[in-house]
Design a protein around this motif. Structure first.
Motif, mmCIF file in Angstrom:
data_model
loop_
_atom_site.group_PDB
_atom_site.id
_atom_site.type_symbol
_atom_site.label_atom_id
_atom_site.label_comp_id
_atom_site.label_asym_id
_atom_site.label_seq_id
_atom_site.Cartn_x
_atom_site.Cartn_y
_atom_site.Cartn_z
ATOM 1 N N GLN A 1 41.584 48.255 13.955
ATOM 2 C CA GLN A 1 41.958 47.208 14.913
ATOM 3 C C GLN A 1 40.723 46.508 15.452
ATOM 4 N N CYS A 2 39.692 47.260 15.725
ATOM 5 C CA CYS A 2 38.439 46.689 16.224
ATOM 6 C C CYS A 2 37.864 45.712 15.195
ATOM 7 N N THR A 3 37.859 46.125 13.945
ATOM 8 C CA THR A 3 37.357 45.266 12.871
ATOM 9 C C THR A 3 38.177 43.987 12.779
ATOM 10 N N ILE B 1 36.692 40.178 13.566
ATOM 11 C CA ILE B 1 36.706 39.099 12.581
ATOM 12 C C ILE B 1 37.524 37.921 13.097
ATOM 13 N N LEU B 2 38.669 38.212 13.679
ATOM 14 C CA LEU B 2 39.521 37.156 14.222
ATOM 15 C C LEU B 2 38.809 36.388 15.339
ATOM 16 N N SER B 3 38.098 37.096 16.205
ATOM 17 C CA SER B 3 37.372 36.444 17.304
ATOM 18 C C SER B 3 36.266 35.536 16.783
ATOM 19 N N ILE B 4 35.522 36.018 15.824
ATOM 20 C CA ILE B 4 34.438 35.208 15.254
ATOM 21 C C ILE B 4 35.015 33.974 14.572
ATOM 22 N N ALA C 1 37.959 32.479 15.025
ATOM 23 C CA ALA C 1 38.550 31.564 16.002
ATOM 24 C C ALA C 1 37.460 30.832 16.788
ATOM 25 N N GLY C 2 36.435 31.546 17.196
ATOM 26 C CA GLY C 2 35.359 30.915 17.954
ATOM 27 C C GLY C 2 34.637 29.844 17.166
ATOM 28 N N VAL C 3 34.353 30.130 15.913
ATOM 29 C CA VAL C 3 33.657 29.154 15.065
ATOM 30 C C VAL C 3 34.568 27.948 14.794
ATOM 31 N N GLU C 4 35.824 28.205 14.501
ATOM 32 C CA GLU C 4 36.764 27.110 14.227
ATOM 33 C C GLU C 4 36.971 26.225 15.450
ATOM 34 N N ILE C 5 37.106 26.809 16.621
ATOM 35 C CA ILE C 5 37.265 26.028 17.856
ATOM 36 C C ILE C 5 36.015 25.199 18.109
ATOM 37 N N THR C 6 34.864 25.798 17.892
ATOM 38 C CA THR C 6 33.601 25.061 18.072
ATOM 39 C C THR C 6 33.508 23.895 17.082
#
Length: 99
Positions: A77-79, A83-86, A88-93
């Protein structure tokens, strides 16, 4: 895997048996420190956004350091959430910052 590494170190005489738990913990901590960096490099490669990925991970690491972050119940779950956070963050940026 960390137990095998520590057993190998003990067998080679690099460390004493009494230090087993300390070295197992150290290897686990190192793994948890390195894996998000690996995920970020992978996501930067997939998305071809090295600068945005590096900036996001830098800011994300600072925020996580002081806020504590979300603690998943399992390593899988942590993995997944890392990955999802990275991603999403890059895509939003990418959507916010013209490119």
């Amino acid at each position: 895997m960390r137990k095998k590494i520590v057993t190998w170190m003990i067998d080679n005489g690099s460390i004493d048996e009494e230090e087993r738990e300390i070295y197992e913990y150290a290897i686990q901590s190192l793994k948890l420190l390195i894996m998000p960096v690996f995920y970020a490099v992978f996501m930067g490669y997939i998305l071809q956004e090295w600068r945005i990925t590096a900036c996001f991970v830098f800011v994300f690491a600072i925020v996580r350091k002081f806020s504590g972050g979300y603690h998943a119940k399992t390593e899988l779950q942590c993995t997944f959430f890392s990955i999802l956070s990275i991603f999403a963050g890059v895509e939003i940026t990418r959507m916010i910052v013209p490119g």
